[in-house]
Scaffold this motif. Structure first.
Motif, PDB file in Angstrom:
ATOM      1  N   LYS A  57       0.827  -1.216   0.000  1.00 58.73           N
ATOM      2  CA  LYS A  57       0.000   0.000   0.000  1.00 58.73           C
ATOM      3  C   LYS A  57       0.858   1.261   0.000  1.00 58.73           C
ATOM      4  O   LYS A  57       0.483   2.273  -0.569  1.00 58.73           O
ATOM      5  CB  LYS A  57      -0.944   0.016   1.209  1.00 58.73           C
ATOM      6  CG  LYS A  57      -2.216  -0.749   1.001  1.00 58.73           C
ATOM      7  CD  LYS A  57      -3.165  -0.585   2.179  1.00 58.73           C
ATOM      8  CE  LYS A  57      -4.190   0.476   2.024  1.00 58.73           C
ATOM      9  NZ  LYS A  57      -5.220   0.320   1.057  1.00 58.73           N
ATOM     10  N   LEU A  58       1.996   1.183   0.668  1.00 59.10           N
ATOM     11  CA  LEU A  58       2.877   2.341   0.779  1.00 59.10           C
ATOM     12  C   LEU A  58       3.964   2.365  -0.294  1.00 59.10           C
ATOM     13  O   LEU A  58       4.776   3.284  -0.329  1.00 59.10           O
ATOM     14  CB  LEU A  58       3.522   2.369   2.167  1.00 59.10           C
ATOM     15  CG  LEU A  58       2.544   2.596   3.312  1.00 59.10           C
ATOM     16  CD1 LEU A  58       3.207   2.327   4.640  1.00 59.10           C
ATOM     17  CD2 LEU A  58       1.988   4.009   3.254  1.00 59.10           C
ATOM     18  N   ALA A  59       3.980   1.353  -1.145  1.00 60.51           N
ATOM     19  CA  ALA A  59       5.003   1.217  -2.193  1.00 60.51           C
ATOM     20  C   ALA A  59       6.404   1.182  -1.596  1.00 60.51           C
ATOM     21  O   ALA A  59       7.353   1.705  -2.180  1.00 60.51           O
ATOM     22  CB  ALA A  59       4.863   2.331  -3.237  1.00 60.51           C
ATOM     23  N   PHE A  60       6.522   0.572  -0.408  1.00 61.00           N
ATOM     24  CA  PHE A  60       7.822   0.373   0.222  1.00 61.00           C
ATOM     25  C   PHE A  60       8.367  -0.968  -0.233  1.00 61.00           C
ATOM     26  O   PHE A  60       7.624  -1.926  -0.369  1.00 61.00           O
ATOM     27  CB  PHE A  60       7.710   0.332   1.752  1.00 61.00           C
ATOM     28  CG  PHE A  60       7.383   1.645   2.412  1.00 61.00           C
ATOM     29  CD1 PHE A  60       7.478   2.855   1.752  1.00 61.00           C
ATOM     30  CD2 PHE A  60       6.992   1.660   3.737  1.00 61.00           C
ATOM     31  CE1 PHE A  60       7.185   4.051   2.389  1.00 61.00           C
ATOM     32  CE2 PHE A  60       6.694   2.854   4.384  1.00 61.00           C
ATOM     33  CZ  PHE A  60       6.794   4.046   3.705  1.00 61.00           C
ATOM     34  N   GLN A  61       9.656  -1.040  -0.388  1.00 63.74           N
ATOM     35  CA  GLN A  61      10.289  -2.315  -0.673  1.00 63.74           C
ATOM     36  C   GLN A  61      10.345  -3.125   0.626  1.00 63.74           C
ATOM     37  O   GLN A  61      10.330  -2.552   1.721  1.00 63.74           O
ATOM     38  CB  GLN A  61      11.685  -2.104  -1.238  1.00 63.74           C
ATOM     39  CG  GLN A  61      11.665  -1.413  -2.576  1.00 63.74           C
ATOM     40  CD  GLN A  61      13.062  -1.152  -3.116  1.00 63.74           C
ATOM     41  OE1 GLN A  61      14.051  -1.331  -2.423  1.00 63.74           O
ATOM     42  NE2 GLN A  61      13.122  -0.713  -4.361  1.00 63.74           N
ATOM     43  N   SER A  62      10.409  -4.455   0.497  1.00 65.17           N
ATOM     44  CA  SER A  62      10.356  -5.303   1.688  1.00 65.17           C
ATOM     45  C   SER A  62      11.486  -4.989   2.660  1.00 65.17           C
ATOM     46  O   SER A  62      11.303  -5.066   3.872  1.00 65.17           O
ATOM     47  CB  SER A  62      10.377  -6.779   1.306  1.00 65.17           C
ATOM     48  OG  SER A  62      11.570  -7.085   0.621  1.00 65.17           O
ATOM     49  N   GLY A  63      12.651  -4.606   2.174  1.00 70.14           N
ATOM     50  CA  GLY A  63      13.755  -4.258   3.053  1.00 70.14           C
ATOM     51  C   GLY A  63      13.566  -2.928   3.761  1.00 70.14           C
ATOM     52  O   GLY A  63      14.268  -2.635   4.722  1.00 70.14           O
ATOM     53  N   THR A  64      12.621  -2.124   3.301  1.00 74.66           N
ATOM     54  CA  THR A  64      12.356  -0.815   3.891  1.00 74.66           C
ATOM     55  C   THR A  64      11.323  -0.906   5.005  1.00 74.66           C
ATOM     56  O   THR A  64      11.453  -0.235   6.030  1.00 74.66           O
ATOM     57  CB  THR A  64      11.842   0.166   2.809  1.00 74.66           C
ATOM     58  OG1 THR A  64      12.802   0.230   1.764  1.00 74.66           O
ATOM     59  CG2 THR A  64      11.609   1.550   3.368  1.00 74.66           C
ATOM     60  N   ILE A  65      10.301  -1.712   4.821  1.00 73.71           N
ATOM     61  CA  ILE A  65       9.185  -1.737   5.759  1.00 73.71           C
ATOM     62  C   ILE A  65       9.576  -2.319   7.118  1.00 73.71           C
ATOM     63  O   ILE A  65       9.144  -1.827   8.156  1.00 73.71           O
ATOM     64  CB  ILE A  65       7.947  -2.460   5.155  1.00 73.71           C
ATOM     65  CG1 ILE A  65       6.702  -2.255   6.027  1.00 73.71           C
ATOM     66  CG2 ILE A  65       8.200  -3.928   4.937  1.00 73.71           C
ATOM     67  CD1 ILE A  65       6.134  -0.886   5.988  1.00 73.71           C
ATOM     68  N   THR A  66      10.410  -3.336   7.132  1.00 69.22           N
ATOM     69  CA  THR A  66      10.754  -3.992   8.398  1.00 69.22           C
ATOM     70  C   THR A  66      11.448  -3.057   9.385  1.00 69.22           C
ATOM     71  O   THR A  66      11.020  -2.978  10.546  1.00 69.22           O
ATOM     72  CB  THR A  66      11.594  -5.263   8.138  1.00 69.22           C
ATOM     73  OG1 THR A  66      10.830  -6.130   7.291  1.00 69.22           O
ATOM     74  CG2 THR A  66      11.932  -5.978   9.429  1.00 69.22           C
ATOM     75  N   PRO A  67      12.495  -2.312   8.988  1.00 68.59           N
ATOM     76  CA  PRO A  67      13.106  -1.391   9.958  1.00 68.59           C
ATOM     77  C   PRO A  67      12.147  -0.304  10.448  1.00 68.59           C
ATOM     78  O   PRO A  67      12.199   0.097  11.612  1.00 68.59           O
ATOM     79  CB  PRO A  67      14.278  -0.771   9.200  1.00 68.59           C
ATOM     80  CG  PRO A  67      14.501  -1.619   8.014  1.00 68.59           C
ATOM     81  CD  PRO A  67      13.230  -2.340   7.731  1.00 68.59           C
ATOM     82  N   ILE A  68      11.267   0.148   9.580  1.00 68.18           N
ATOM     83  CA  ILE A  68      10.287   1.164   9.970  1.00 68.18           C
ATOM     84  C   ILE A  68       9.359   0.586  11.036  1.00 68.18           C
ATOM     85  O   ILE A  68       9.103   1.220  12.067  1.00 68.18           O
ATOM     86  CB  ILE A  68       9.482   1.651   8.741  1.00 68.18           C
ATOM     87  CG1 ILE A  68      10.387   2.433   7.804  1.00 68.18           C
ATOM     88  CG2 ILE A  68       8.281   2.487   9.161  1.00 68.18           C
ATOM     89  CD1 ILE A  68       9.775   2.726   6.445  1.00 68.18           C
ATOM     90  N   ILE A  69       8.857  -0.597  10.792  1.00 65.97           N
ATOM     91  CA  ILE A  69       7.955  -1.247  11.741  1.00 65.97           C
ATOM     92  C   ILE A  69       8.650  -1.470  13.081  1.00 65.97           C
ATOM     93  O   ILE A  69       8.067  -1.228  14.142  1.00 65.97           O
ATOM     94  CB  ILE A  69       7.412  -2.569  11.155  1.00 65.97           C
ATOM     95  CG1 ILE A  69       6.437  -2.269  10.021  1.00 65.97           C
ATOM     96  CG2 ILE A  69       6.754  -3.422  12.229  1.00 65.97           C
ATOM     97  CD1 ILE A  69       6.009  -3.494   9.243  1.00 65.97           C
TER      98      ILE A  69
END
Length: 140
Positions: A57-69
């Motif tokens: 939904k946010l057009a984040f790459q999988s490597g980007t979303i995990t650190p944010i979460i």
């Protein structure tokens, strides 16, 4: 065509200035980044989502979303929970603190529109053209 007349370059500049304004002027007092703000907005609108769906939904790459979460979870803004029907799926949901924070920020989109000084017609046109470009590029 020069870089100054390139659509992609102009869109890049717009994105850069908007995100910079969010981070410096709107979100800094709340100690969150623009990416964190987007996560909170999506979860408020959609409710709990699987990590992969949230990233899509946010057009984040999988490597980007995990650190944010992980950062947001450490702050107590969100939590992760395994799906009961399939433990491989991890859902992300707002905590009470996250809900409270995003509700405090509900004025920000209107303020950003005011800063941009777009008329309602210009805003509608911008939304239409943006959707058109995304859809055309996505399905090209």
């Amino acid at each position: 065509m020069t870089i100054e007349t390139s659509v992609a370059y102009k869109m890049y500049l717009v994105q850069r200035e908007v995100i910079k304004h969010y981070n410096r002027n709107k979100l800094k007092p709340y100690n969150i980044s623009y990416q964190h703000y987007l996560v909170l907005m999506v979860l408020l609108e959609s409710g709990p989502l699987p990590v992969l769906r949230l990233g899509e939904k946010l057009a984040f790459q999988s490597g980007t979303i995990t650190p944010i979460i992980k950062k947001m979870e450490l702050r107590g803004l969100i939590e992760r929970a395994r799906a009961q029907e399939d433990e491989r799926i991890v859902h992300v949901l707002l905590t009470a603190e996250g809900r409270h924070l995003i509700e405090q920020l509900n004025h920000v989109p209107e303020e950003m529109l005011a800063v941009a000084k777009l008329t309602p017609r210009e805003f509608a046109s911008l939304m239409h053209i943006s959707r058109k470009i995304v859809n055309n590029m996505r399905y090209y």
